[in-house]
Design a protein around this motif. Structure first.
Motif, PDB file in Angstrom:
ATOM      1  N   LEU A 135     -21.501 -23.188  12.881  1.00 19.25           N
ATOM      2  CA  LEU A 135     -22.356 -22.066  12.478  1.00 19.25           C
ATOM      3  C   LEU A 135     -21.632 -20.737  12.692  1.00 19.25           C
ATOM      4  CD1 LEU A 135     -25.882 -23.037  13.855  1.00 19.25           C
ATOM      5  CD2 LEU A 135     -25.306 -22.570  11.464  1.00 19.25           C
ATOM      6  N   TRP A 136     -20.983 -20.600  13.839  1.00 19.31           N
ATOM      7  CA  TRP A 136     -20.222 -19.384  14.137  1.00 19.31           C
ATOM      8  C   TRP A 136     -19.100 -19.197  13.107  1.00 19.31           C
ATOM      9  CZ3 TRP A 136     -15.038 -19.013  15.846  1.00 19.31           C
ATOM     10  CH2 TRP A 136     -14.620 -17.714  16.148  1.00 19.31           C
ATOM     11  N   GLU A 137     -18.362 -20.280  12.809  1.00 17.38           N
ATOM     12  CA  GLU A 137     -17.276 -20.197  11.830  1.00 17.38           C
ATOM     13  C   GLU A 137     -17.805 -19.844  10.440  1.00 17.38           C
ATOM     14  OE1 GLU A 137     -15.546 -24.049  12.380  1.00 17.38           O
ATOM     15  OE2 GLU A 137     -14.236 -23.351  14.005  1.00 17.38           O
ATOM     16  N   GLU A 138     -18.951 -20.403  10.071  1.00 19.74           N
ATOM     17  CA  GLU A 138     -19.560 -20.092   8.775  1.00 19.74           C
ATOM     18  C   GLU A 138     -19.917 -18.607   8.697  1.00 19.74           C
ATOM     19  OE1 GLU A 138     -23.520 -21.276   6.133  1.00 19.74           O
ATOM     20  OE2 GLU A 138     -22.915 -22.586   7.786  1.00 19.74           O
ATOM     21  N   PHE A 139     -20.482 -18.085   9.767  1.00 21.18           N
ATOM     22  CA  PHE A 139     -20.806 -16.652   9.804  1.00 21.18           C
ATOM     23  C   PHE A 139     -19.540 -15.825   9.641  1.00 21.18           C
ATOM     24  CE2 PHE A 139     -21.144 -12.627  12.003  1.00 21.18           C
ATOM     25  CZ  PHE A 139     -22.311 -12.095  11.480  1.00 21.18           C
ATOM     26  N   GLU A 140     -18.510 -16.160  10.371  1.00 24.94           N
ATOM     27  CA  GLU A 140     -17.259 -15.403  10.321  1.00 24.94           C
ATOM     28  C   GLU A 140     -16.617 -15.449   8.936  1.00 24.94           C
ATOM     29  OE1 GLU A 140     -15.753 -13.439  12.789  1.00 24.94           O
ATOM     30  OE2 GLU A 140     -17.736 -13.683  13.670  1.00 24.94           O
ATOM     31  N   ALA A 141     -16.666 -16.589   8.266  1.00 17.79           N
ATOM     32  CA  ALA A 141     -16.033 -16.738   6.953  1.00 17.79           C
ATOM     33  C   ALA A 141     -16.806 -16.003   5.854  1.00 17.79           C
ATOM     34  CB  ALA A 141     -15.892 -18.222   6.603  1.00 17.79           C
ATOM     35  N   GLN A 142     -18.092 -15.879   6.008  1.00 16.30           N
ATOM     36  CA  GLN A 142     -18.959 -15.173   5.056  1.00 16.30           C
ATOM     37  C   GLN A 142     -18.769 -15.637   3.610  1.00 16.30           C
ATOM     38  OE1 GLN A 142     -18.906 -10.914   5.690  1.00 16.30           O
ATOM     39  NE2 GLN A 142     -18.953 -11.194   7.893  1.00 16.30           N
ATOM     40  N   ARG A 143     -18.758 -16.954   3.438  1.00 15.27           N
ATOM     41  CA  ARG A 143     -18.625 -17.526   2.094  1.00 15.27           C
ATOM     42  C   ARG A 143     -19.943 -18.047   1.539  1.00 15.27           C
ATOM     43  NH1 ARG A 143     -13.827 -20.020   4.410  1.00 15.27           N
ATOM     44  NH2 ARG A 143     -12.070 -18.670   3.953  1.00 15.27           N
ATOM     45  N   THR A 144     -20.829 -18.506   2.414  1.00 16.58           N
ATOM     46  CA  THR A 144     -22.105 -19.066   1.955  1.00 16.58           C
ATOM     47  C   THR A 144     -23.133 -17.944   1.791  1.00 16.58           C
ATOM     48  OG1 THR A 144     -22.964 -19.432   4.188  1.00 16.58           O
ATOM     49  CG2 THR A 144     -21.650 -21.231   3.211  1.00 16.58           C
ATOM     50  N   ASP A 145     -24.167 -18.215   1.009  1.00 17.04           N
ATOM     51  CA  ASP A 145     -25.238 -17.228   0.847  1.00 17.04           C
ATOM     52  C   ASP A 145     -25.879 -16.891   2.189  1.00 17.04           C
ATOM     53  OD1 ASP A 145     -24.916 -17.041  -1.932  1.00 17.04           O
ATOM     54  OD2 ASP A 145     -26.284 -18.721  -2.289  1.00 17.04           O
ATOM     55  N   GLU A 146     -26.045 -17.901   3.045  1.00 16.86           N
ATOM     56  CA  GLU A 146     -26.643 -17.675   4.357  1.00 16.86           C
ATOM     57  C   GLU A 146     -25.771 -16.757   5.209  1.00 16.86           C
ATOM     58  OE1 GLU A 146     -28.670 -21.052   2.616  1.00 16.86           O
ATOM     59  OE2 GLU A 146     -26.534 -20.634   2.853  1.00 16.86           O
ATOM     60  N   ALA A 147     -24.470 -17.001   5.212  1.00 18.47           N
ATOM     61  CA  ALA A 147     -23.560 -16.178   6.019  1.00 18.47           C
ATOM     62  C   ALA A 147     -23.480 -14.753   5.479  1.00 18.47           C
ATOM     63  CB  ALA A 147     -22.175 -16.816   6.057  1.00 18.47           C
ATOM     64  N   LYS A 148     -23.477 -14.602   4.172  1.00 21.70           N
ATOM     65  CA  LYS A 148     -23.430 -13.257   3.577  1.00 21.70           C
ATOM     66  C   LYS A 148     -24.686 -12.463   3.932  1.00 21.70           C
ATOM     67  CE  LYS A 148     -20.487 -14.609  -0.274  1.00 21.70           C
ATOM     68  NZ  LYS A 148     -20.449 -14.885  -1.728  1.00 21.70           N
ATOM     69  N   PHE A 149     -25.835 -13.130   3.880  1.00 22.55           N
ATOM     70  CA  PHE A 149     -27.070 -12.436   4.231  1.00 22.55           C
ATOM     71  C   PHE A 149     -27.102 -12.111   5.725  1.00 22.55           C
ATOM     72  CE2 PHE A 149     -31.705 -12.460   5.246  1.00 22.55           C
ATOM     73  CZ  PHE A 149     -31.998 -11.257   4.620  1.00 22.55           C
ATOM     74  N   ALA A 150     -26.695 -13.054   6.562  1.00 20.87           N
ATOM     75  CA  ALA A 150     -26.650 -12.805   8.007  1.00 20.87           C
ATOM     76  C   ALA A 150     -25.718 -11.639   8.323  1.00 20.87           C
ATOM     77  CB  ALA A 150     -26.212 -14.074   8.741  1.00 20.87           C
TER      78      ALA A 150
END
Length: 196
Positions: free
Chosen positions: A116-131
């Motif tokens: 989850l932390w890596e996904e947030f950092e990468a900002q590739r998914t819609d969820e990570a971009k919104f977060a």
């Protein structure tokens, strides 16, 4: 019992996030906020503002990301986003922190939260971009409501704020429109110096 002990050790370690002071001041200007407060606040922000995401998002995933994204600051600390020198080795410090802190958990949970932390950092998914959009919007709100306290303290100008926060639009065009209006108003009120 070993699994439970590992989980409790992680939970106890999280208490240290309350001692990590951020650059942002509370909206009443009384003190700087800590990273635990920030994580809680933007998780609620996600719950309230999910309708403004550019794409439909898995809200529980967004909230989970927002709750875990700054856990690494227990070891790595909080660095002002405009501090070029302080950000040079930030990614490496945070990777080491993630390995240690999430490593306190049982392996399956360690992988899940670290992912989850890596996904947030990468900002590739819609969820990570919104977060990430929410994570950038919150300090803007704090700065505006404290009459640009952190911006003024560090000599930040409007062009830098606009450049740093343009990525809000990747997660939410509506929130980016709001953020730009807030920045313009901050300049008009004298909270934020215009570009040199």
């Amino acid at each position: 019992m070993d699994r439970l002990k590992q989980q409790i050790a992680f939970i106890v370690e999280l208490d240290r996030l309350k001692t990590v002071l951020r650059q942002s001041w509370l909206t009443d200007g009384g003190r700087r906020e800590n990273s635990a407060e920030h994580s809680w606040h933007i998780a609620l922000m996600g719950l309230v503002l999910a309708e403004y995401a550019n794409a439909p998002v898995n809200l529980p995933r967004v909230i989970a990301m927002l709750l875990v994204h700054d856990v690494v600051e227990i070891d790595a600390g909080d660095v002002l986003v405009y501090d070029e020198a302080g950000n040079l080795d930030k990614a490496e410090r945070e990777r080491r922190a993630a390995a240690r802190i999430y490593g306190l958990l049982p392996p399956d949970q360690a992988r899940e939260l670290c992912a989850l932390w890596e996904e947030f950092e990468a900002q590739r998914t819609d969820e990570a971009k919104f977060a990430a959009a929410l994570d950038r919007l919150m300090p803007l709100l704090h700065n505006f409501l404290t009459e640009g306290r952190t911006w003024r303290q560090h000599g930040i100008t409007a062009d830098r704020v606009l450049a740093r926060n343009a990525a809000i639009g990747e997660g939410s065009t509506a929130l980016w429109r709001y953020a730009r209006e807030l920045i313009e108003e901050a300049v008009e009120r004298g909270y934020l110096p215009p570009a040199p």
